[in-house]
Write a protein that holds these residues in place. Structure first.
Motif, PDB file in Angstrom:
ATOM      1  N   ALA A  54       0.711  -1.408  -0.026  1.00 26.49           N
ATOM      2  CA  ALA A  54      -0.061  -0.028  -0.057  1.00 26.49           C
ATOM      3  C   ALA A  54       0.756   1.319   0.043  1.00 26.49           C
ATOM      4  N   LYS A  55       1.915   1.173   0.692  1.00 26.79           N
ATOM      5  CA  LYS A  55       2.934   2.360   0.763  1.00 26.79           C
ATOM      6  C   LYS A  55       3.355   2.557  -0.611  1.00 26.79           C
ATOM      7  N   LYS A  58       0.997   3.945  -2.897  1.00 27.19           N
ATOM      8  CA  LYS A  58       0.300   5.452  -2.351  1.00 27.19           C
ATOM      9  C   LYS A  58       1.588   6.405  -2.989  1.00 27.19           C
ATOM     10  N   ILE A  64      -6.210   6.353  -3.077  1.00 26.08           N
ATOM     11  CA  ILE A  64      -6.604   5.510  -1.929  1.00 26.08           C
ATOM     12  C   ILE A  64      -8.006   4.576  -2.109  1.00 26.08           C
ATOM     13  N   ILE A  67      -6.464   1.582  -3.831  1.00 24.71           N
ATOM     14  CA  ILE A  67      -5.436   0.752  -2.936  1.00 24.71           C
ATOM     15  C   ILE A  67      -6.353  -0.058  -1.974  1.00 24.71           C
ATOM     16  N   THR A  75      -9.544   2.472   4.646  1.00 24.94           N
ATOM     17  CA  THR A  75      -8.964   3.665   4.055  1.00 24.94           C
ATOM     18  C   THR A  75      -8.262   4.431   5.167  1.00 24.94           C
ATOM     19  N   ILE A  78      -4.725   3.257   5.414  1.00 23.67           N
ATOM     20  CA  ILE A  78      -3.765   3.844   4.109  1.00 23.67           C
ATOM     21  C   ILE A  78      -3.442   5.369   4.360  1.00 23.67           C
TER      22      ILE A  78
END
Length: 81
Positions: A54-55, A58, A64, A67, A75, A78
């Motif tokens: 996820a990082k 992002k 978002i 992801i 949410t 993230i």
């Protein structure tokens, strides 16, 4: 005298059986603990992998919402990254 000797023999037999069950219980408990520890480690590892993915997404500018759909984190999780 024979009664005392018989009682002592019975006592030691019972004691040995109880010690054996106790030792078997310790071994079984350790096995269960190892299995539980592995499962918890796997879960933690999967979560850490999701966070790292996820990082990366992002940082690449992926939305978002995308992801959340792709990785399965919330949410809020993230947004904290």
């Amino acid at each position: 005298m024979r009664l005392i000797k018989k009682s002592l023999i019975e006592y030691w037999e019972i004691k040995n059986v109880m010690e054996t069950y106790f030792e078997e219980g310790i071994i079984e408990g350790r096995k269960e603990g190892e299995i539980k520890g592995r499962k918890e480690g796997e879960i933690k590892g999967r979560k850490e992998g999701k966070i790292e993915n996820a990082k990366a997404l992002k940082e690449l500018g992926v939305s978002i919402e995308t992801i959340v759909t792709a990785i399965g984190l919330t949410t809020e999780e993230i947004e904290r990254l």
